[in-house]
Design an enzyme around this catalytic site. Structure first.
Site, mmCIF file in Angstrom:
data_model
loop_
_atom_site.group_PDB
_atom_site.id
_atom_site.type_symbol
_atom_site.label_atom_id
_atom_site.label_comp_id
_atom_site.label_asym_id
_atom_site.label_seq_id
_atom_site.Cartn_x
_atom_site.Cartn_y
_atom_site.Cartn_z
ATOM 1 N N HIS A 37 0.614 -1.450 -0.102
ATOM 2 C CA HIS A 37 -0.013 0.032 -0.021
ATOM 3 C C HIS A 37 0.874 1.291 0.237
ATOM 4 O O HIS A 37 1.784 1.390 0.777
ATOM 5 C CB HIS A 37 -0.888 0.235 1.273
ATOM 6 N N HIS A 114 2.444 11.263 -1.634
ATOM 7 C CA HIS A 114 1.423 10.841 -0.746
ATOM 8 C C HIS A 114 1.525 11.806 0.364
ATOM 9 O O HIS A 114 2.302 11.818 1.498
ATOM 10 C CB HIS A 114 1.624 9.473 -0.099
#
Length: 322
Positions: A37, A114
């Protein structure tokens, strides 16, 4: 399976080619495949600007507290500690990728991002390509699922980059059920690219994002996560595509404030690991079972070996059927 850590790493660097012959012709939609992830987040850069997708509150927090704020952010945004090469050697075959441009960048460079920016996309793709060149029977899934500040010219640049880096190893779009290890080995394909953008309709090797659904539980509660995962796997049988089970917990703002200096790994992931691993080990791959399973900090709890081992239940079923 190999018992020692060293043997495990050697085994899992080529785990696909090491699968029993009975599994070579099975669609990859029916195999259990370990993934990471926010795969690129091992290299989140504290010196970088805040990503364009972050809300104004985060932007203001960083503008006031500067480097200190970014160090704290990194503790919650970095979900992996291994780079792409290390993940591949450990057995990871699915990569969750989020792409961004930097504001006012004259070079129009593409970065993984991110919250904060990570490595350039080219750096990451070249690491993956180098691994594949020396592991000719291993296959990877690249899932480009978020784009921030990315315009048509950037999409075109990324498509050309994929062509340049991977060339003839890119697998064109076909029916998902046709794609087995045997099929890919015969055609010498090693890379399936999933692209969650309309651009996918224009390029033969870009698989549409809907062929890689990845339902998200969005919870900090391990029990709710397990219930969600179980329900989504049951729902999967109606889709006929690849499928991602995200065995990840998502912190709320209140969770972050309580454990602001300790970070995601210590506050959430390690504490929930036993229940998450128990769920993984109880699963079975197959048409109505799990397919791709992703996690944070993939080195924890024998996650990778647990997912790969699920495939050997399929082998037992195949042998019993003959």
């Amino acid at each position: 399976m190999a018992s020692s850590q060293g043997k495990s790493e050697l085994r899992y660097a080529d785990w696909m080619s090491s699968l029993p012959d009975t599994l070579h012709g099975i669609p990859l939609t029916n195999l259990a495949i370990p993934g990471s992830h926010d795969s690129f987040s091992f290299y989140i850069d504290e010196a970088s600007p805040v990503g364009p997708e972050q809300p104004e509150t985060v932007q203001n927090f960083v503008s006031v507290f500067g480097t200190v704020a970014k160090k704290l952010m990194r503790k919650w945004l970095a979900t992996q500690t291994m780079n792409f090469t290390s993940q591949l050697e450990a057995g990871i075959r699915f990569f969750d990728l989020r792409i961004s441009t930097k504001p006012r960048d004259p070079d129009n460079e593409l970065y993984f991002a991110h919250g904060l920016f990570s490595a350039t996309v080219r750096e990451g793709l070249e690491q993956i390509s180098t691994f594949l060149a020396s592991h000719a029977r291993e296959v990877v899934f690249l899932d480009f699922n978020h784009f921030y500040g990315v315009q048509n010219l950037h999409h075109e640049k990324l498509v050309q980059m994929l062509r340049t880096v991977f060339g003839d190893r890119l697998c064109p779009v076909v029916f998902a059920q046709e794609v087995s290890l045997k099929y890919l080995w015969e055609k010498e394909y090693q890379v399936l690219v999933f692209y969650h953008n309309p651009m996918a309709l224009e390029v033969p090797f870009l698989w549409p994002g809907q062929m890689m659904p990845a339902p998200w539980a969005n919870t900090t509660d391990p029990e709710k996560l397990i219930l969600f995962l179980q329900a989504s796997v049951k729902d999967r049988r109606r889709k006929g595509t690849f499928f991602v089970s995200q065995v990840v917990l998502t912190p709320k703002a209140s969770t972050v404030m309580k454990g602001v200096t300790s970070g995601l790994r210590e506050t959430i992931t390690e504490r929930a690991l036993p229940s998450m691993m128990q769920w993984i080990r109880s699963q079975r791959p197959g048409e109505s079972g799990v397919n791709i399973i992703t996690a944070d900090f993939v080195e924890l709890g024998e996650f990778i070996s647990a997912v790969i081992t699920l495939n050997y239940y399929l082998d037992d079923e195949e042998e019993n059927a003959t």
